[in-house]
Write a protein that holds these residues in place. Structure first.
Motif, mmCIF file in Angstrom:
data_model
loop_
_atom_site.group_PDB
_atom_site.id
_atom_site.type_symbol
_atom_site.label_atom_id
_atom_site.label_comp_id
_atom_site.label_asym_id
_atom_site.label_seq_id
_atom_site.Cartn_x
_atom_site.Cartn_y
_atom_site.Cartn_z
ATOM 1 N N GLU A 127 42.907 -14.468 69.774
ATOM 2 C CA GLU A 127 42.146 -15.361 68.895
ATOM 3 C C GLU A 127 42.679 -16.789 68.974
ATOM 4 N N GLU A 128 43.998 -16.919 68.923
ATOM 5 C CA GLU A 128 44.580 -18.264 68.933
ATOM 6 C C GLU A 128 44.496 -18.893 70.323
ATOM 7 N N LEU A 129 44.596 -18.088 71.369
ATOM 8 C CA LEU A 129 44.412 -18.626 72.713
ATOM 9 C C LEU A 129 42.979 -19.107 72.909
ATOM 10 N N GLU A 130 42.039 -18.381 72.338
ATOM 11 C CA GLU A 130 40.645 -18.829 72.376
ATOM 12 C C GLU A 130 40.492 -20.152 71.635
ATOM 13 N N VAL A 132 42.581 -22.543 71.354
ATOM 14 C CA VAL A 132 43.099 -23.681 72.122
ATOM 15 C C VAL A 132 42.520 -23.720 73.539
ATOM 16 N N GLY A 133 41.531 -22.857 73.797
ATOM 17 C CA GLY A 133 40.820 -22.899 75.070
ATOM 18 C C GLY A 133 41.541 -22.273 76.242
ATOM 19 N N LEU A 134 42.389 -21.260 75.970
ATOM 20 C CA LEU A 134 43.188 -20.684 77.052
ATOM 21 C C LEU A 134 43.158 -19.152 77.087
ATOM 22 N N SER A 135 42.166 -18.537 76.505
ATOM 23 C CA SER A 135 42.121 -17.069 76.508
ATOM 24 C C SER A 135 41.994 -16.518 77.929
ATOM 25 N N ASP A 136 41.455 -17.331 78.853
ATOM 26 C CA ASP A 136 41.298 -16.868 80.240
ATOM 27 C C ASP A 136 42.604 -16.944 81.029
ATOM 28 N N ARG A 152 49.479 -26.307 74.800
ATOM 29 C CA ARG A 152 48.462 -25.604 74.021
ATOM 30 C C ARG A 152 48.871 -24.150 73.751
ATOM 31 N N VAL A 153 49.563 -23.528 74.695
ATOM 32 C CA VAL A 153 50.091 -22.179 74.450
ATOM 33 C C VAL A 153 51.113 -22.218 73.312
ATOM 34 N N SER A 154 51.971 -23.227 73.303
ATOM 35 C CA SER A 154 52.972 -23.318 72.235
ATOM 36 C C SER A 154 52.312 -23.539 70.882
#
Length: 251
Positions: A127-130, A132-136, A152-154
């Protein structure tokens, strides 16, 4: 902007914090408060004490004097592990675990610190990766990401802990200029979403658009504070005006 804020919304209360290193007083009695949903931006020249102040809030640096309260509870050495779990911190240099995937970086603290069940931690991490635009990129390792992606991961990792307040210490200073925008965009969205934040930054566009209050620090003091409109167009202190002019000149 927040008006008529009640004391029940007080999240962070910093009172008279002082810190010295080798006889040099870096913080000279800093006090400010932060309410739920507010974004406060700390600005000032290098060496003014901004980063030391952030680190003093969650006792990464132990203040010599003064008190910090989180939702009315004093932050002390005896309860610091519990408090740090409620105070998110985004560092300049990302602080990701290089041997772990993006997914594991975001969920590990949920599991080890908060005792969250693995499947639940995984769902929250995605959810949080989504967000910040990084779920992929969940299966990637930090070395495979750009600096902006690592930051953004941090941010996702900090958000996954459900913090009461999120502290940012110059989150774009280690990034190339072209990567700064993607991190600032995430931070602006967090501010719009009502995340409670204290941000040390030189990104004046973020300060203008996202801050409820800007605090200008110099030589360990708060020199001036106010809403962005007031400080950018009518700062009362000469040092505040001079600093903002220099920042504007260097764009």
């Amino acid at each position: 902007m927040r008006d008529n804020v009640m004391d029940s919304d007080l999240v962070l209360d910093v009172k008279g914090v002082k810190k010295s290193y080798g006889g040099v007083e870096v913080l000279k009695g800093i006090s400010f408060s932060l309410h739920r949903g507010e974004t406060k931006v700390l600005i000032g020249p290098s060496g003014s004490g901004k980063s030391t102040l952030l680190r003093s809030i969650n006792h990464l640096t132990h203040p010599d004097d003064g008190k910090v309260y989180l939702k009315g509870e004093e932050v002390t050495d005896s309860n610091i592990d519990k408090m740090r779990a409620r105070i998110g911190f985004v560092f300049q240099d990302f602080n990701l675990f290089s041997h772990l995937t993006v997914l594991d970086n975001v969920r590990i603290c949920q599991i080890r610190v908060n005792g969250v069940e693995r499947d639940k931690a995984t769902r929250r991490a995605y959810e949080e990766l989504e967000r910040v635009g990084l779920s992929d990129r969940a299966d990637a390792y930090p070395a495979e990401l750009s600096g902006g992606q690592q930051q953004r991961v941090s941010i996702a990792r900090a958000l996954a802990m459900d913090p009461d307040v999120l502290l940012f210490d110059e989150p774009t200073s280690a990034l190339d200029p072209e990567l700064t925008g993607e991190v600032v965009k995430v931070m602006q969205q967090l501010a719009s979403d009502g995340m409670t934040m204290v941000v040390v930054t030189h990104e004046m566009s973020f300060a203008r658009q996202a801050a409820d209050e800007i605090i200008f620090m110099e030589k360990g003091y708060i020199v001036e504070q106010g809403d962005p409109q007031t400080l950018f167009t009518g700062a009362e202190n000469e040092r505040t005006r001079a600093f903002l002019n220099v920042i504007a000149e260097h764009g």
